[in-house]
Design a protein around this motif. Structure first.
Motif, PDB file in Angstrom:
ATOM      1  N   ASN A  47       2.084   2.591  -2.908  1.00 59.00           N
ATOM      2  CA  ASN A  47       2.453   1.373  -2.187  1.00 59.00           C
ATOM      3  C   ASN A  47       1.293   0.383  -2.085  1.00 59.00           C
ATOM      4  O   ASN A  47       0.858   0.052  -0.999  1.00 59.00           O
ATOM      5  CB  ASN A  47       2.992   1.703  -0.795  1.00 59.00           C
ATOM      6  CG  ASN A  47       2.039   2.579   0.001  1.00 59.00           C
ATOM      7  OD1 ASN A  47       0.988   2.965  -0.496  1.00 59.00           O
ATOM      8  ND2 ASN A  47       2.382   2.867   1.234  1.00 59.00           N
ATOM      9  N   PRO A  48       0.825  -0.090  -3.256  1.00 57.34           N
ATOM     10  CA  PRO A  48      -0.194  -1.140  -3.185  1.00 57.34           C
ATOM     11  C   PRO A  48       0.410  -2.395  -2.567  1.00 57.34           C
ATOM     12  O   PRO A  48       1.621  -2.567  -2.569  1.00 57.34           O
ATOM     13  CB  PRO A  48      -0.562  -1.372  -4.648  1.00 57.34           C
ATOM     14  CG  PRO A  48       0.579  -0.864  -5.441  1.00 57.34           C
ATOM     15  CD  PRO A  48       1.211   0.219  -4.627  1.00 57.34           C
ATOM     16  N   PHE A  49      -0.448  -3.255  -2.014  1.00 58.87           N
ATOM     17  CA  PHE A  49       0.050  -4.516  -1.468  1.00 58.87           C
ATOM     18  C   PHE A  49       0.332  -5.465  -2.629  1.00 58.87           C
ATOM     19  O   PHE A  49      -0.597  -5.852  -3.344  1.00 58.87           O
ATOM     20  CB  PHE A  49      -0.966  -5.119  -0.507  1.00 58.87           C
ATOM     21  CG  PHE A  49      -1.294  -4.208   0.636  1.00 58.87           C
ATOM     22  CD1 PHE A  49      -0.307  -3.819   1.542  1.00 58.87           C
ATOM     23  CD2 PHE A  49      -2.569  -3.706   0.809  1.00 58.87           C
ATOM     24  CE1 PHE A  49      -0.584  -2.962   2.589  1.00 58.87           C
ATOM     25  CE2 PHE A  49      -2.863  -2.850   1.860  1.00 58.87           C
ATOM     26  CZ  PHE A  49      -1.866  -2.476   2.744  1.00 58.87           C
ATOM     27  N   PRO A  50       1.580  -5.841  -2.812  1.00 57.68           N
ATOM     28  CA  PRO A  50       1.946  -6.560  -4.040  1.00 57.68           C
ATOM     29  C   PRO A  50       1.373  -7.970  -4.128  1.00 57.68           C
ATOM     30  O   PRO A  50       1.251  -8.507  -5.220  1.00 57.68           O
ATOM     31  CB  PRO A  50       3.475  -6.601  -3.981  1.00 57.68           C
ATOM     32  CG  PRO A  50       3.823  -6.401  -2.548  1.00 57.68           C
ATOM     33  CD  PRO A  50       2.724  -5.584  -1.957  1.00 57.68           C
ATOM     34  N   THR A  51       1.024  -8.558  -2.981  1.00 60.86           N
ATOM     35  CA  THR A  51       0.515  -9.924  -3.047  1.00 60.86           C
ATOM     36  C   THR A  51      -0.995  -9.961  -3.245  1.00 60.86           C
ATOM     37  O   THR A  51      -1.583 -11.018  -3.312  1.00 60.86           O
ATOM     38  CB  THR A  51       0.862 -10.701  -1.762  1.00 60.86           C
ATOM     39  OG1 THR A  51       0.362  -9.953  -0.649  1.00 60.86           O
ATOM     40  CG2 THR A  51       2.356 -10.882  -1.626  1.00 60.86           C
ATOM     41  N   MET A  52      -1.627  -8.759  -3.309  1.00 60.82           N
ATOM     42  CA  MET A  52      -3.094  -8.735  -3.422  1.00 60.82           C
ATOM     43  C   MET A  52      -3.527  -8.302  -4.822  1.00 60.82           C
ATOM     44  O   MET A  52      -2.804  -7.601  -5.525  1.00 60.82           O
ATOM     45  CB  MET A  52      -3.676  -7.744  -2.416  1.00 60.82           C
ATOM     46  CG  MET A  52      -3.456  -8.105  -0.963  1.00 60.82           C
ATOM     47  SD  MET A  52      -4.312  -6.911   0.087  1.00 60.82           S
ATOM     48  CE  MET A  52      -3.563  -7.276   1.664  1.00 60.82           C
ATOM     49  N   ALA A  54      -8.797  -3.987   1.425  1.00 66.13           N
ATOM     50  CA  ALA A  54      -7.875  -4.420   2.485  1.00 66.13           C
ATOM     51  C   ALA A  54      -8.216  -3.803   3.832  1.00 66.13           C
ATOM     52  O   ALA A  54      -8.243  -4.486   4.856  1.00 66.13           O
ATOM     53  CB  ALA A  54      -6.436  -4.075   2.095  1.00 66.13           C
ATOM     54  N   GLY A  55      -8.510  -2.496   3.831  1.00 68.71           N
ATOM     55  CA  GLY A  55      -8.821  -1.819   5.090  1.00 68.71           C
ATOM     56  C   GLY A  55     -10.175  -2.244   5.635  1.00 68.71           C
ATOM     57  O   GLY A  55     -10.358  -2.419   6.840  1.00 68.71           O
ATOM     58  N   ARG A 105      -8.189   2.760  -2.004  1.00 72.51           N
ATOM     59  CA  ARG A 105      -8.048   1.925  -0.806  1.00 72.51           C
ATOM     60  C   ARG A 105      -8.327   2.746   0.448  1.00 72.51           C
ATOM     61  O   ARG A 105      -8.957   2.278   1.392  1.00 72.51           O
ATOM     62  CB  ARG A 105      -6.609   1.399  -0.800  1.00 72.51           C
ATOM     63  CG  ARG A 105      -6.224   0.549   0.344  1.00 72.51           C
ATOM     64  CD  ARG A 105      -4.830   0.010   0.112  1.00 72.51           C
ATOM     65  NE  ARG A 105      -3.808   1.042   0.267  1.00 72.51           N
ATOM     66  CZ  ARG A 105      -2.511   0.850   0.017  1.00 72.51           C
ATOM     67  NH1 ARG A 105      -2.084  -0.301  -0.445  1.00 72.51           N
ATOM     68  NH2 ARG A 105      -1.643   1.810   0.197  1.00 72.51           N
ATOM     69  N   ASP A 137       7.037   1.262   3.658  1.00 73.62           N
ATOM     70  CA  ASP A 137       5.769   1.800   3.150  1.00 73.62           C
ATOM     71  C   ASP A 137       4.657   0.755   3.150  1.00 73.62           C
ATOM     72  O   ASP A 137       3.485   1.102   3.194  1.00 73.62           O
ATOM     73  CB  ASP A 137       5.955   2.451   1.768  1.00 73.62           C
ATOM     74  CG  ASP A 137       6.340   1.461   0.682  1.00 73.62           C
ATOM     75  OD1 ASP A 137       6.290   0.245   0.941  1.00 73.62           O
ATOM     76  OD2 ASP A 137       6.679   1.913  -0.425  1.00 73.62           O
ATOM     77  N   GLN A 138       5.042  -0.539   3.122  1.00 71.48           N
ATOM     78  CA  GLN A 138       4.017  -1.582   3.218  1.00 71.48           C
ATOM     79  C   GLN A 138       3.370  -1.564   4.603  1.00 71.48           C
ATOM     80  O   GLN A 138       2.158  -1.717   4.743  1.00 71.48           O
ATOM     81  CB  GLN A 138       4.639  -2.958   2.970  1.00 71.48           C
ATOM     82  CG  GLN A 138       5.070  -3.175   1.538  1.00 71.48           C
ATOM     83  CD  GLN A 138       3.865  -3.272   0.612  1.00 71.48           C
ATOM     84  OE1 GLN A 138       2.919  -3.985   0.894  1.00 71.48           O
ATOM     85  NE2 GLN A 138       3.889  -2.539  -0.482  1.00 71.48           N
ATOM     86  N   ALA A 157       1.262   1.626   4.886  1.00 69.70           N
ATOM     87  CA  ALA A 157       0.016   1.560   4.115  1.00 69.70           C
ATOM     88  C   ALA A 157      -1.054   0.854   4.929  1.00 69.70           C
ATOM     89  O   ALA A 157      -2.198   1.304   5.004  1.00 69.70           O
ATOM     90  CB  ALA A 157       0.264   0.817   2.807  1.00 69.70           C
ATOM     91  N   MET A 158      -0.688  -0.259   5.568  1.00 72.93           N
ATOM     92  CA  MET A 158      -1.669  -1.020   6.324  1.00 72.93           C
ATOM     93  C   MET A 158      -2.085  -0.260   7.583  1.00 72.93           C
ATOM     94  O   MET A 158      -3.262  -0.177   7.910  1.00 72.93           O
ATOM     95  CB  MET A 158      -1.094  -2.394   6.650  1.00 72.93           C
ATOM     96  CG  MET A 158      -2.100  -3.474   6.991  1.00 72.93           C
ATOM     97  SD  MET A 158      -3.586  -3.535   5.987  1.00 72.93           S
ATOM     98  CE  MET A 158      -3.362  -4.982   5.003  1.00 72.93           C
ATOM     99  N   LEU A 162      -4.580   2.460   7.082  1.00 72.80           N
ATOM    100  CA  LEU A 162      -5.959   2.024   6.840  1.00 72.80           C
ATOM    101  C   LEU A 162      -6.659   1.712   8.159  1.00 72.80           C
ATOM    102  O   LEU A 162      -7.804   1.277   8.166  1.00 72.80           O
ATOM    103  CB  LEU A 162      -5.972   0.776   5.948  1.00 72.80           C
ATOM    104  CG  LEU A 162      -5.519   0.996   4.512  1.00 72.80           C
ATOM    105  CD1 LEU A 162      -5.430  -0.323   3.779  1.00 72.80           C
ATOM    106  CD2 LEU A 162      -6.490   1.924   3.797  1.00 72.80           C
ATOM    107  N   PRO A 192       2.696 -11.630   4.227  1.00 72.79           N
ATOM    108  CA  PRO A 192       2.523 -12.004   2.822  1.00 72.79           C
ATOM    109  C   PRO A 192       3.706 -11.551   1.976  1.00 72.79           C
ATOM    110  O   PRO A 192       4.147 -12.253   1.073  1.00 72.79           O
ATOM    111  CB  PRO A 192       1.241 -11.264   2.411  1.00 72.79           C
ATOM    112  CG  PRO A 192       0.497 -11.074   3.680  1.00 72.79           C
ATOM    113  CD  PRO A 192       1.537 -10.875   4.745  1.00 72.79           C
TER     114      PRO A 192
END
Lengths: 293, 324, 288
Positions: free
Chosen positions: A130-135, A143-144, A196, B201-202, B205-206, B209, B223
């Motif tokens: 689940n990477p951040f798609p806008t980054m 990101a963290g 990440r 999951d978005q 994920a954040m 972290l 975003p």
């Protein structure tokens, strides 16, 4: 907090020894490869979804700098359990936890504990990449970090490279760090997610079936990375893959439910070798020998 | 052409098989489905057609003329376009943070039960008829603003161009505030749908972290949802631009260009509604039709853009009314 | 060795982040509160002002736009007739359009119609009113039927899209079972699919009607407004509650403004009542 938190990657190609600020503000001239990570301990843990009890009375000691694998048939509560280890379970609607989970002796469910700090110390990699798609790839890795304090650009560059090397992705992406994270293959995306997680320097890394959506090659790469990573981190991994558990882990916990609707239990927990060669309980043996599940 | 269409729909085959009922059923369904297309085009055509005398008289210059003189039979649209755009943009700018805030509250903060109740209340806000907002705006909100808000607002913003001059109850500003309330449910409801469509999951994920909830929302959720939220705002903008009754009652219907939002003004919709009954003479009525055509094209284009944006980001069927 | 490592506020940056989180959470609460406060303000005010105007005479006298004001008898009749006609025209057409979208709309033409329906829901009602004026009033003179047609057009896209959504929710097995029995498609639709979807479609129709009932702008161009009782929907100007509220709002007479509040309360209760009914139908359906 006088530990020297020095997990900086020393790259062999680049001879410049990287410097990193320790938490006390001192700078270490030379960053050692290895680091004694923190241990965890679980006592009398129950987890619920609303009124439904998903797992009951789990007790487990998670050794530092070891890989602890959690196996068992689907729906037995492995994923629920791993999510209680960094307070992600309570993010789900109706998620509730009883019992204690100690990180280095401190209960992460303690009264004054901030879940944000818990998750910073105990990182997590999810089943689906689940990477951040806008980054971009670069921004995904930092990101963290960017949440915490200001870092200098050079500092960030070093951390990005270090994290991507540890997750065995650096060589594949070093020339396209500004591409979108979504441009990568599934296996690369998952390693990006690992990078990440590493970038914020946690003590413990939880991996919830990280390879379940990946091809065998990517799975191998992640396993290899894991063997490297345990030199610095304590690792807990949920897996469906018996070979993966026996190959890559030091300890194995077998989860089991006796009947539909019953909560999952930690049926057996021991050194991986023992679980796979001379398990004490019949169900464990049936499972690891592939007789069911 | 008809036969080509018929074969396309397998009508002849169905008829040959003696499946008469299904053929009729299909024809009826197609007829009413295509009726939606037809009526939209027909509305556009009718507005333009009735506006032809005005076009003959004023040409394209109608769009940038600020003349509005029934006695001399001279008409223009610019000041009404100004009024429409200014009120719509002010209300959208005000409704954006509030509506997104409500959506965030509903999706990220509120527990299930609170969510349902608040969702219901916000929908009630959308259900109140425009004309009731107008009545409330002119007799309650305008005096309230004059008594309690103007005394401290004017010294703060009075020096900014566009905010000068005395505050009137009947004003562009008051109308914009009421519009804000009216489009708030649209912003909140569609933003909520869009935010809900952001995969879990978005968020996880954040959070994993070590982010706070706000960081999760601002760095991972927004975003991801940006396109859809912008779509929601565009839709609200279109709604504000076309809103008629409340604005007609409140804005004061001054048919000239205004230089301060505290002054009176008029929008395209308000000038049509407010002057229609005393419009005499072919060119006058025709000009109002032409204004209607301008409004139609304006809102239609805003809506098309909005729908495209929402479609690209939102999953699942979207309710055309933007309801919960 | 690291007791307290999990507590927050160890560093200034942590404290700032935590504060920001609390602040933004507070902002979200505050904005939600504002919306609810405005809702309560509007509704409570209309109820208080409106109820003081209500009297038997208010409901039995015709409207008046001067002097001591009047009642809303003719306006209620007008709204009732116009809304009924709008339902009769708009709901069946909307349902048919919805059936088209659900049954035959899985192609590019269907996508386009769907897109237009969504876009059409955002067309200003005043444009539809002008359209009806140009189409019917210029030929027939003021009449309630044209007003009903305008409201029906406004209801169309809402009913169509709701119907489509509900029909798509009807499980395929139900449909297939019926088709397998040899029932033709139209009978399957009429006897099996529509009854299964009925509650949802009715909910959508009620919401569309509620929206149309409060509409005022199209009526200015079609029924004009009247202070007399006109029972003939095909001919002559007519009054309607929403239109009367508009006219009262610009009246210089205090008594007429008061009557406007009374009418506004009637309109509000009618519209919110329809919303409640729609919701109740949807809710009981969900319970089953």
């Amino acid at each position: 907090m006088e530990r020297n938190k020095t997990k900086e990657q020393t790259s062999k190609e680049k001879a410049t020894p990287k410097k990193q600020e320790s938490q006390t503000g001192q700078r270490q001239a030379e960053a050692p490869m290895e680091h004694t990570a923190q241990s965890m301990e679980v006592n009398g843990l129950n987890a619920y979804y609303g009124g439904f009890k998903a797992i009951t009375d789990i007790g487990m000691k998670i050794a530092p700098n070891k890989v602890t694998a959690l196996i068992g048939p689907s729906g037995c509560g492995k994923s629920t359990f791993i999510r209680t280890l960094n307070r992600m379970h309570e993010v789900a609607r109706g998620g509730r936890v009883e019992g204690e989970v100690l990180l280095d002796g401190e209960d992460i469910y303690g009264k004054n504990v901030d879940p944000v700090q818990v998750r910073r110390k105990i990182g997590m990699v999810f089943q689906k990449p689940n990477p951040f798609p806008t980054m971009t790839i670069y921004d995904n890795v930092v990101a963290g970090l960017k949440l915490q304090k200001r870092h200098k650009k050079g500092e960030l560059d070093d951390i990005v490279e270090g994290s991507l090397r540890q997750s065995a992705l650096w060589d594949e992406v070093k020339n396209k760090l500004n591409d979108s994270g979504m441009s990568l293959s599934g296996g690369q995306q998952q390693r990006l997610c690992i990078a990440r997680t590493l970038a914020v320097e946690p003590e413990v890394i939880l991996l919830d079936e990280p390879a379940s959506a990946l091809d065998p090659m990517s799975t191998m790469k992640i396993e290899d990375a894991m063997l490297e990573l345990k030199k610095r981190y304590t690792i807990v991994i949920v897996t469906h893959n018996m070979q993966q558990a026996s190959r890559a882990s030091d300890y194995t916990g077998f989860f089991f439910i006796e009947d539909m609707g019953e909560p999952g239990q930690l049926w057996e927990f021991a050194e991986t070798e023992k679980i796979f060669t001379r398990p004490e309980r019949k169900e464990t043996e049936d499972y690891v020998t592939g007789r069911f599940g | 052409m008809l036969s080509a269409l018929a074969s396309r729909l397998n009508l002849l085959k169905q008829l040959r098989q003696g499946n008469f009922g299904d053929a009729v059923f299909k024809i009826l369904a197609y007829f009413f489905g295509l009726f939606l297309l037809f009526i939209t085009l027909f509305i556009m055509y009718q507005l333009l057609f009735q506006g032809v005398p005005a076009i003959r008289e004023f040409g394209i210059g109608f769009l940038w003329s600020t003349e509005f003189d029934p006695v001399q039979q001279q008409f223009g649209a610019l000041q009404f376009i100004q009024g429409t755009l200014v009120t719509a943009f002010i209300s959208m700018l005000l409704a954006a943070p509030i509506g997104i805030g409500i959506a965030a509250f509903l999706v990220e903060i509120a527990p299930e039960r609170v969510n349902r109740i608040v969702g219901f209340l916000v929908e009630m806000l959308a259900a109140i008829p425009s004309v009731v907002y107008g009545l409330w705006g002119i007799f309650v909100l305008a005096p309230f603003l004059r008594t309690y808000v103007e005394p401290w607002l004017i010294p703060v913003v009075g020096w900014i161009p566009g905010f000068e001059g005395p505050f009137r109850g009947y004003s562009v500003f008051t109308a914009s505030l009421v519009l804000t309330i009216m489009i708030l449910p649209t912003v909140a409801a569609i933003s909520r749908n869009v935010l809900q469509a952001v995969p879990r999951d978005q968020r996880e994920a954040m959070l994993a972290l070590g982010s706070t909830r706000w960081e999760m929302f601002s760095k991972a959720v927004m975003p991801y949802a940006k396109g859809g939220v912008i779509g929601a705002l565009a839709l609200a903008l279109g709604r504000a631009a076309g809103e008629t009754m409340a604005v007609t009652i409140i804005i004061g219907n001054a048919r000239r260009v205004f230089t301060s939002v505290f002054d009176q003004g008029a929008t395209i919709a308000s000038v049509i509604a407010g002057n229609f009954t005393d419009a005499s003479g072919g060119v006058y009525i025709s000009s109002l039709f032409l204004l209607g055509f301008v409004l139609f094209i304006l809102t239609l284009s805003i809506n098309v853009v909005a729908r495209l944006l929402i479609r690209a980001t939102s999953t699942g069927p979207t309710n055309p009314t933007g309801g919960f | 060795m690291a007791a307290g490592q999990l507590e927050s506020g160890a560093t200034a940056s942590d404290r700032r982040r935590k504060l920001m989180d609390k602040f933004m959470t507070g902002v979200a609460y505050f904005f939600t509160f504002i919306a609810i406060a405005v809702l309560v303000w509007v509704i409570a005010y209309v109820i208080i002002r409106g109820i003081s105007v209500w009297s038997p005479a208010f409901f039995t006298e015709n409207t008046a736009l001067f002097g001591d004001g009047g009642g809303i008898y003719n306006a209620m009749y007008g709204t009732f007739v116009i809304v009924l006609m709008a339902i009769a025209i708009g709901v069946p057409m909307g349902i048919m359009a919805g059936i088209y979208l659900a049954e035959f709309g899985d192609n590019r033409l269907g996508d386009f119609v769907r897109f237009i329906a969504d876009t059409m829901a955002g067309i200003p009602s005043i444009a539809v009113g002008l359209f009806m004026y140009g189409l019917l009033i210029l030929i027939m003179g003021w009449n309630a039927f044209a007003g009903a047609c305008a409201l029906a057009i406004l209801m169309l896209p809402v009913v169509a899209r709701t119907t489509e959504g509900i029909i798509r929710l009807v499980p395929g097995e139900i449909r297939e079972a019926s088709l397998a029995l040899g029932l033709p498609q139209w009978k399957t639709m009429l006897r099996v699919v529509l009854p299964t979807a009925a509650a949802g479609i009715i909910t959508g129709a009620f919401l569309a009607v509620a929206r149309a009932a409060g509409e005022t702008a199209p009526l200015i161009f079609t029924i004009l407004g009247s202070n007399f009782f006109n029972s003939n929907p095909m001919e002559g100007a007519m009054a309607a509650v929403s239109l009367y509220v508009y006219q009262a709002s610009s009246s210089p007479y205090q008594a007429v403004q008061e009557a406007g509040w009374g009418a506004a309360l009637v309109l509000l209760l009618f519209v919110l009542g329809l919303n409640f009914i729609a919701r109740a139908i949807a809710f009981t359906q969900k319970q089953n």
